[in-house]
Scaffold this motif. Structure first.
Motif, short mmCIF file in Angstrom:
data_model
loop_
_atom_site.label_atom_id
_atom_site.label_comp_id
_atom_site.label_asym_id
_atom_site.label_seq_id
_atom_site.Cartn_x
_atom_site.Cartn_y
_atom_site.Cartn_z
N MET A 1 0.85 -1.19 0.00
CA MET A 1 0.00 0.00 0.00
C MET A 1 0.89 1.24 0.00
O MET A 1 1.78 1.38 0.84
CB MET A 1 -0.89 0.00 1.25
CG MET A 1 -1.85 1.18 1.34
SD MET A 1 -3.13 1.08 0.08
CE MET A 1 -4.02 2.58 0.42
N SER A 2 0.68 2.11 -0.98
CA SER A 2 1.50 3.32 -1.04
C SER A 2 0.71 4.43 -1.69
O SER A 2 -0.29 4.21 -2.37
CB SER A 2 2.79 3.07 -1.82
OG SER A 2 2.51 2.80 -3.18
N GLU A 3 1.16 5.64 -1.45
CA GLU A 3 0.62 6.82 -2.11
C GLU A 3 1.72 7.43 -2.95
O GLU A 3 2.91 7.27 -2.67
CB GLU A 3 0.10 7.83 -1.08
CG GLU A 3 -1.10 7.33 -0.28
CD GLU A 3 -1.73 8.45 0.53
OE1 GLU A 3 -2.05 9.50 -0.06
OE2 GLU A 3 -1.89 8.26 1.75
N VAL A 4 1.31 8.16 -3.98
CA VAL A 4 2.27 8.75 -4.91
C VAL A 4 2.16 10.27 -4.84
O VAL A 4 1.07 10.83 -4.96
CB VAL A 4 2.02 8.26 -6.35
CG1 VAL A 4 3.00 8.95 -7.31
CG2 VAL A 4 2.18 6.75 -6.44
N VAL A 5 3.30 10.92 -4.64
CA VAL A 5 3.39 12.37 -4.73
C VAL A 5 4.16 12.70 -6.00
O VAL A 5 5.29 12.24 -6.19
CB VAL A 5 4.12 12.97 -3.50
CG1 VAL A 5 4.26 14.48 -3.66
CG2 VAL A 5 3.38 12.62 -2.22
N HIS A 6 3.54 13.46 -6.87
CA HIS A 6 4.18 13.83 -8.14
C HIS A 6 4.95 15.13 -7.97
O HIS A 6 4.46 16.08 -7.35
CB HIS A 6 3.12 13.98 -9.23
CG HIS A 6 3.68 14.22 -10.60
ND1 HIS A 6 4.46 13.29 -11.26
CD2 HIS A 6 3.59 15.30 -11.43
CE1 HIS A 6 4.81 13.77 -12.44
NE2 HIS A 6 4.30 15.00 -12.57
N VAL A 7 6.15 15.16 -8.51
CA VAL A 7 6.96 16.38 -8.50
C VAL A 7 6.95 16.92 -9.93
O VAL A 7 7.65 16.41 -10.81
CB VAL A 7 8.40 16.10 -8.03
CG1 VAL A 7 9.19 17.41 -7.91
CG2 VAL A 7 8.41 15.36 -6.69
N PRO A 8 6.14 17.94 -10.21
CA PRO A 8 5.90 18.39 -11.59
C PRO A 8 6.96 19.35 -12.10
O PRO A 8 6.85 20.57 -11.97
CB PRO A 8 4.53 19.08 -11.48
CG PRO A 8 4.49 19.63 -10.09
CD PRO A 8 5.30 18.69 -9.23
N LEU A 9 7.99 18.81 -12.72
CA LEU A 9 9.10 19.62 -13.22
C LEU A 9 9.28 19.44 -14.72
O LEU A 9 10.41 19.37 -15.22
CB LEU A 9 10.39 19.26 -12.47
CG LEU A 9 10.46 19.65 -11.01
CD1 LEU A 9 11.70 19.05 -10.36
CD2 LEU A 9 10.44 21.16 -10.83
N GLY A 10 8.19 19.34 -15.46
CA GLY A 10 8.29 19.21 -16.91
C GLY A 10 9.01 17.95 -17.31
O GLY A 10 8.67 16.85 -16.87
N ALA A 11 10.06 18.10 -18.12
CA ALA A 11 10.82 16.94 -18.59
C ALA A 11 11.55 16.23 -17.46
O ALA A 11 11.95 15.06 -17.60
CB ALA A 11 11.81 17.37 -19.67
N ARG A 12 11.72 16.89 -16.33
CA ARG A 12 12.43 16.29 -15.19
C ARG A 12 11.46 15.83 -14.10
O ARG A 12 11.88 15.55 -12.97
CB ARG A 12 13.43 17.29 -14.60
CG ARG A 12 14.55 17.66 -15.57
CD ARG A 12 15.48 18.72 -14.99
NE ARG A 12 14.75 19.90 -14.53
CZ ARG A 12 14.19 20.80 -15.33
NH1 ARG A 12 14.26 20.65 -16.64
NH2 ARG A 12 13.54 21.83 -14.85
N ALA A 13 10.17 15.75 -14.42
CA ALA A 13 9.17 15.34 -13.43
C ALA A 13 9.39 13.89 -13.00
O ALA A 13 9.92 13.07 -13.77
CB ALA A 13 7.77 15.50 -14.02
N ALA A 223 4.91 16.10 0.09
CA ALA A 223 3.99 16.91 -0.70
C ALA A 223 4.30 18.40 -0.55
O ALA A 223 4.26 19.16 -1.53
CB ALA A 223 2.55 16.62 -0.29
N MET A 224 4.63 18.83 0.67
CA MET A 224 5.00 20.23 0.88
C MET A 224 6.27 20.57 0.13
O MET A 224 6.37 21.62 -0.53
CB MET A 224 5.16 20.52 2.37
CG MET A 224 3.87 20.64 3.15
SD MET A 224 4.14 21.27 4.83
CE MET A 224 4.68 22.96 4.51
N LYS A 225 7.26 19.68 0.21
CA LYS A 225 8.52 19.97 -0.47
C LYS A 225 8.33 19.97 -1.98
O LYS A 225 8.88 20.83 -2.68
CB LYS A 225 9.60 18.97 -0.08
CG LYS A 225 10.94 19.28 -0.74
CD LYS A 225 12.12 18.64 -0.09
CE LYS A 225 13.42 19.19 -0.66
NZ LYS A 225 14.61 18.59 -0.05
N ALA A 226 7.56 19.01 -2.50
CA ALA A 226 7.33 18.94 -3.94
C ALA A 226 6.69 20.22 -4.46
O ALA A 226 7.06 20.72 -5.54
CB ALA A 226 6.45 17.73 -4.27
N GLU A 227 5.75 20.75 -3.72
CA GLU A 227 5.07 21.97 -4.14
C GLU A 227 6.03 23.15 -4.17
O GLU A 227 6.01 23.97 -5.10
CB GLU A 227 3.89 22.25 -3.19
CG GLU A 227 2.88 23.26 -3.70
CD GLU A 227 3.25 24.68 -3.32
OE1 GLU A 227 2.91 25.60 -4.07
OE2 GLU A 227 3.91 24.86 -2.28
#
Length: 364
Positions: A1-13, A223-227
């Motif tokens: 069981m896991s959750e996914v946090v996406h880091v949205p950095l375009g080509a480096r996401a 999630a805070m750091k990714a944002e």
């Protein structure tokens, strides 16, 4: 069981997976990144003894070349960087291959930097094995080593391709290391989320024994750091908020020789307490705020003052001089992350050195 946090950095996401049992599924997670069924794992002795066999099992049919380095902050050095790069070249790591950083923040920083400079950049995956690395250093792409001049002064921004934060791995973490990592967890509430800090006041003492609470603390921190990273990847503005407590911390780490006298997360805890003391002294926040921070650190059995560090330390003037080597110095002026209150941090260079000295003497 896991959750996914996406880091949205375009080509480096990339994605950060947070949860339980991820080690058993590491092969399936990494396979989409591979051009051939082979990875290059760099780890350290304690992690290898506790978890390397589980990693090999989880990789399944993926072959793993493994380099095991000494533990400790001293490993973030020119010598170990050269050793790692030469080992990767000897092992014929190609530009299309994937390097795996399997360990805490020291391994993640060192291996990420090696991946950044090897063949002008190869991909790497972070599998952080400490609380500190899971909530902070494995996410955001900061890599580097220490020099005699200070901490993390040589490095590069090089984003990972994937982060797998298995909170079950933390069960084997020594109590001191877990508590030190908590210093970085608490930082997120202090810098930008008062509700999260209140949640930690309620649940912090239970994290070590409750993997579900632990997973939620890691997920929220990531999630805070990714944002923040998505807004400011290379620390031109908002990302500097993540350095709350670190100007003090890095000076203390240098003063203690990057030794086990002071773990990084312990330095962050002290640094956060001092940053709030400095904020109150400058009239930016009421004295009740640093008192609340100190009370929570005490409840978590974390260091709060210079006097809590074993052994002798340089005097306040010498510590202030060490701060002058910090990466956040601009045009010779120190920049601090201060706070108007819990959850309301900001960056400023409008700080009188005499106020800093007074806070250091107060904590000595």
């Amino acid at each position: 069981m896991s959750e996914v946090v996406h880091v949205p950095l375009g080509a480096r996401a990339y994605d950060v997976h947070v949860g339980r049992g991820l080690m058993a599924r590491v092969g399936a997670a990494i396979t989409p990144l591979l051009r051939r069924p082979r990875v290059f794992v760099v780890t350290e002795e304690r992690v290898a003894a506790a978890h390397l066999s589980a990693l090999r099992t989880g990789l399944g049919d993926i072959a793993a070349e493994v380099l095991t380095l000494p533990p400790g902050e001293a490993t973030k050095s020119w010598n170990q960087l050269a050793r790692t790069v030469e080992w990767l070249l000897d092992a014929k790591c190609e530009r299309g291959d994937v390097v795996v950083a399997f360990g805490g923040g020291v391994i993640g920083d060192l291996v990420g930097f090696a991946a950044a400079i090897l063949r002008r950049g190869v991909r790497f995956v972070q599998i952080p094995t400490t609380l500190l690395a899971q909530v902070d250093s494995s996410v955001g792409g900061k890599t580097g080593i220490n020099t005699r001049h200070g901490k993390n002064l040589v490095g590069a921004f090089h984003q990972p391709s994937l982060v797998l934060a298995d909170v079950d791995v933390l069960d084997t973490l020594p109590d001191r290391d877990f508590r030190a990592g908590y210093g970085e967890v608490m930082k997120y509430g202090l810098l930008g989320d008062a509700d999260f800090f209140a949640w930690l006041e309620k649940n912090g003492p239970r994290l070590a024994g409750d993997p579900d609470l632990r997973a939620e603390a890691v997920r929220h921190s990531v999630a805070m750091k990714a944002e923040i990273v998505a807004r400011d990847e290379t620390e031109q503005g908002d990302r500097a908020l993540l350095n709350l407590g670190h100007t003090f911390c890095h000076a203390l780490e240098a003063a203690t020789g990057y030794s086990d006298r002071l773990l990084h997360g312990e330095g962050v805890a002290i640094g956060c307490a001092l940053a709030f003391e400095l904020s109150a002294r400058m009239g930016l926040c009421p004295q009740e705020e640093p008192s609340r921070v100190r009370a929570h650190l005490a409840r978590m059995d974390l260091m709060r003052d210079l006097r809590d560090i074993p052994g002798d330390l340089p005097d306040a003037e010498a510590l202030l001089a060490l701060m002058g080597q910090d990466k956040k110095v601009v045009a010779g002026r120190l920049r601090f992350v201060l706070a108007r209150g819990i959850g309301d941090a900001f960056v400023t260079d409008a700080v009188d050195p005499e106020d800093v000295l007074a806070v250091l003497r107060f904590a000595a």
